[in-house]
Structures are given as structure tokens and as C-alpha cells.
Motif scaffolding. Sequence first.
Motif, PDB file in Angstrom:
ATOM      1  N   GLU A  23       2.205  15.120 -10.579  1.00 54.01           N
ATOM      2  CA  GLU A  23       1.907  13.811 -10.046  1.00 54.01           C
ATOM      3  C   GLU A  23       2.577  13.632  -8.694  1.00 54.01           C
ATOM      4  OE1 GLU A  23       2.997   9.315 -11.265  1.00 54.01           O
ATOM      5  OE2 GLU A  23       1.750  10.414 -12.699  1.00 54.01           O
ATOM      6  N   ARG A  24       1.783  13.256  -7.700  1.00 52.49           N
ATOM      7  CA  ARG A  24       2.308  13.120  -6.351  1.00 52.49           C
ATOM      8  C   ARG A  24       2.938  11.740  -6.168  1.00 52.49           C
ATOM      9  NH1 ARG A  24      -1.376  12.513  -2.926  1.00 52.49           N
ATOM     10  NH2 ARG A  24      -3.013  12.038  -4.442  1.00 52.49           N
ATOM     11  N   SER A  25       3.995  11.708  -5.377  1.00 51.25           N
ATOM     12  CA  SER A  25       4.622  10.444  -5.020  1.00 51.25           C
ATOM     13  C   SER A  25       5.273  10.588  -3.656  1.00 51.25           C
ATOM     14  CB  SER A  25       5.662  10.018  -6.064  1.00 51.25           C
ATOM     15  OG  SER A  25       6.785  10.875  -6.031  1.00 51.25           O
ATOM     16  N   VAL A  26       5.545   9.463  -3.037  1.00 49.27           N
ATOM     17  CA  VAL A  26       6.273   9.436  -1.770  1.00 49.27           C
ATOM     18  C   VAL A  26       7.367   8.379  -1.882  1.00 49.27           C
ATOM     19  CG1 VAL A  26       4.401  10.253  -0.285  1.00 49.27           C
ATOM     20  CG2 VAL A  26       4.587   7.809  -0.790  1.00 49.27           C
ATOM     21  N   THR A  27       8.443   8.595  -1.166  1.00 49.48           N
ATOM     22  CA  THR A  27       9.509   7.600  -1.088  1.00 49.48           C
ATOM     23  C   THR A  27       9.459   6.988   0.309  1.00 49.48           C
ATOM     24  OG1 THR A  27      10.897   8.798  -2.652  1.00 49.48           O
ATOM     25  CG2 THR A  27      11.995   7.203  -1.218  1.00 49.48           C
ATOM     26  N   GLY A  44       4.043  -5.660   0.133  1.00 46.46           N
ATOM     27  CA  GLY A  44       2.767  -5.187   0.653  1.00 46.46           C
ATOM     28  C   GLY A  44       2.940  -4.108   1.705  1.00 46.46           C
ATOM     29  N   ILE A  45       3.942  -4.258   2.564  1.00 45.11           N
ATOM     30  CA  ILE A  45       4.224  -3.247   3.592  1.00 45.11           C
ATOM     31  C   ILE A  45       4.519  -1.900   2.937  1.00 45.11           C
ATOM     32  CG2 ILE A  45       5.908  -2.523   5.336  1.00 45.11           C
ATOM     33  CD1 ILE A  45       6.265  -5.559   5.964  1.00 45.11           C
ATOM     34  N   VAL A  46       5.406  -1.912   1.949  1.00 42.52           N
ATOM     35  CA  VAL A  46       5.832  -0.658   1.304  1.00 42.52           C
ATOM     36  C   VAL A  46       4.686  -0.038   0.513  1.00 42.52           C
ATOM     37  CG1 VAL A  46       7.388   0.318  -0.428  1.00 42.52           C
ATOM     38  CG2 VAL A  46       8.266  -1.308   1.256  1.00 42.52           C
ATOM     39  N   LEU A  47       3.986  -0.855  -0.273  1.00 45.03           N
ATOM     40  CA  LEU A  47       2.912  -0.316  -1.111  1.00 45.03           C
ATOM     41  C   LEU A  47       1.771   0.232  -0.250  1.00 45.03           C
ATOM     42  CD1 LEU A  47       1.801   0.155  -3.932  1.00 45.03           C
ATOM     43  CD2 LEU A  47       0.970  -2.204  -3.951  1.00 45.03           C
ATOM     44  N   ASP A  48       1.373  -0.509   0.757  1.00 44.14           N
ATOM     45  CA  ASP A  48       0.292  -0.063   1.636  1.00 44.14           C
ATOM     46  C   ASP A  48       0.672   1.221   2.374  1.00 44.14           C
ATOM     47  OD1 ASP A  48      -2.222  -0.542   3.335  1.00 44.14           O
ATOM     48  OD2 ASP A  48      -0.645  -0.556   4.853  1.00 44.14           O
ATOM     49  N   TYR A  49       1.876   1.269   2.905  1.00 44.62           N
ATOM     50  CA  TYR A  49       2.332   2.448   3.648  1.00 44.62           C
ATOM     51  C   TYR A  49       2.422   3.657   2.722  1.00 44.62           C
ATOM     52  CZ  TYR A  49       5.232   5.199   6.879  1.00 44.62           C
ATOM     53  OH  TYR A  49       5.734   6.175   7.712  1.00 44.62           O
ATOM     54  N   GLY A  50       2.958   3.444   1.520  1.00 42.99           N
ATOM     55  CA  GLY A  50       3.046   4.544   0.562  1.00 42.99           C
ATOM     56  C   GLY A  50       1.680   5.083   0.183  1.00 42.99           C
ATOM     57  N   ARG A  51       0.723   4.195  -0.029  1.00 42.31           N
ATOM     58  CA  ARG A  51      -0.635   4.635  -0.380  1.00 42.31           C
ATOM     59  C   ARG A  51      -1.270   5.436   0.759  1.00 42.31           C
ATOM     60  NH1 ARG A  51      -3.002  -0.943  -3.157  1.00 42.31           N
ATOM     61  NH2 ARG A  51      -2.161  -0.597  -5.261  1.00 42.31           N
ATOM     62  N   ARG A  52      -1.014   5.013   1.996  1.00 39.10           N
ATOM     63  CA  ARG A  52      -1.592   5.732   3.132  1.00 39.10           C
ATOM     64  C   ARG A  52      -0.959   7.123   3.281  1.00 39.10           C
ATOM     65  NH1 ARG A  52      -0.635   3.436   7.875  1.00 39.10           N
ATOM     66  NH2 ARG A  52       0.496   1.570   7.284  1.00 39.10           N
ATOM     67  N   LEU A  53       0.345   7.227   3.030  1.00 43.29           N
ATOM     68  CA  LEU A  53       1.000   8.526   3.080  1.00 43.29           C
ATOM     69  C   LEU A  53       0.481   9.440   1.968  1.00 43.29           C
ATOM     70  CD1 LEU A  53       4.764   7.776   3.925  1.00 43.29           C
ATOM     71  CD2 LEU A  53       2.934   8.530   5.452  1.00 43.29           C
TER      72      LEU A  53
END
Length: 337
Positions: free
Chosen positions: A5-9, A323-332
Motif C-alpha cells: 500500500e502506497r503512502s506519502v508523508t 484540505g491542504i494536506v489531503l489534497d497535496y498528499g493525493r496529488r503526490l
Amino acid sequence: MSGDERSVTVAGIDCGTNSIRLKIARVDAHGMHDIVPRVLRVIRLGQDVDKTHRFADEALERAYDAAREFAAILAGYQVDGLRFVATSATRDAANRDDFENGIERILGVRPEVIPGTEEADLSFLGATSVVPRDDLAAPFLVVDLGGGSTELVMGGDGVSSPDTQVQAAFSMNIGSVRMTERHLHTDPPTQDEIDAAIADIDEHIDEAFATVPAGRTRTIIGVSGTVTTMTALALGLKEYDHRAVDGVRMSCADAYAVDDRFLRMSREDRRAYKTIHPGRIDVVGGGALIWSRVLAKVSQAAETEHGETIDSYVASEHGLLDGIVLDYGRRLLARKA
């Protein structure tokens, strides 16, 4: 988490007119998982911007001090990316390059000065990503009441369009700092000052309603420090407790009463309430007045539209920063796919 499972911090910074916030979280296909939930500092970046259209030197130094503190926190974590978002005050400041250059020197990233429409979208994403939507009637109207601007964001009805999909948004150029500096000069404010502020606020709300069909609202979700602070006061909390405030449903009648009480209170009397962050003491009355007017006018619009008044709202600790964190994480994550 499964091995494949992929994730980003990621880290996000929300720099508004009154306060600056940092959040670090892991984002994966299931959503956002907090690592550093929120660090908040009141910096009053928007000090006198409504009047001078420039950042004051002392306001810039407060911002830089907070940025240095955030840099020290970030040094303890391995993040895949950092997004620094600046909003209302920075949009209005003629010397914004000074601010942006200073932040870039400290944090290594340049602030993104986003338009009010993007601010509205991200606030809606943050608020609706955690709210228990099964218990609330759509459409939702998210109200993000900041120091310099207030965003109204309407979502779908959950039938013809998803309740998490933004249908309309409008950024009003009113906020707790801006209204206080523009109108509420006396301590406590006079009735004439309050009346002038109400006329100003109502004019902006009426303009917003030409774009946002507020009458369709079934649930109001209030985010930001003003809303959560006034909700905590309405709950009678002796000290601020985000766990008691987040997700609570509050009656509009109770909100009107506490908003009016603290609007008309002297700053010295407000100082006795530990529930109010010291950095909000002088402007929370202006924010409370905006909040009461938004609640009243949305309720009136809803009654006209579908015959039902809205007699309560939901307070949320989650908004633009989430929203900033979730949106940025999804884009990464999408880039890694």
C-alpha cells in the motif's frame, strides 16, 4: 498497512490573516492519518493591511519567528513534501514579495498565494473528509470564517451530485481582523459601530448569495478559530478543549446569545476567559458578529427556499489546513502511480 500500500508523508502550512498553522500527516488511499495534528501560532500577519495594503514590519517578524519554529519541528520528520498556503492578507499586501522571500529563506518553499475560490474548495474538502456525513442532511454549507476573508462553500445534495462535490463557492472580503479594524474601534464597541459593521457584513453576504444558493442548505458546518472558540464559550468550557468542540451540534439561539455577549464585552473582560486564545481577544467580537449574521441569513434563505429554518450548526476543527494536506498528499500519490 499492507506491504504494497502506497503512502506519502506530507506537511501543510496554512498562513492566514490572524494565525498560522502546521500539520504533518500520512496520506494513503484510505485518507489522512495525523502525525503532528496541528501547531497553531497567532501572528496577526494582517495587522493594518486593510488600511495600508502593506505588511507591517513587526507582523513580518512574527511570521518569520513562527516559520523558524515550524522549521525546527519539520527537521524531526522525513516528509515527502511541504506546501505553504497563504490567503487573504497576503493577497492584499503590496509588499508580499518581502514575505514570500523571507519564508522561502527559512523553510525552503515559497508560499502559494491562493485565490479565494481555491481556499473555499480546500476548506470544503477538509471539513467534509472527516464529518460523519451519514448523520447530517445534505447539502452542506461550509463556512470558513478567517481573519481577513470568509468563504461560503456549498456541496451537492447527495442524490443528483455527491455531497462532497463543491457546487458553488464565494470568498467574502470580511473577517474578524478586517471587521474589527474597519468598524469596531471603541472598547467595547458602540451600537453605531456595530450597526455599521452589520451593514457591511450583510452587503457582503447578499453578494455571496448571488453565487452560492444558500437557501438549499440543510446543514451548516462552521470551521476556523472564531467558530470553534465561540462554540466552546457556548458550551461553557472553562478552557478550550478541541475534543469537546469538534463535531458538536450547537443551537443557533445559543450561538446568537454568546456571540452578542462577547461582541459587547470589553477586551479586559474577555481576557478572563481562558477559552479564548490570547491572540484572539481583541478581534473575536468582530468574528462573532460575522458568524451570527451568516447563521441568521442562511437560515432565512433556507426558510424561503424550502420552508424550514436551520436552527443549529456543526462545529468542526477540520478545514483549510486539512484540505491542504489531503489534497497535496493525493496529488503526490497520483504522481507515484
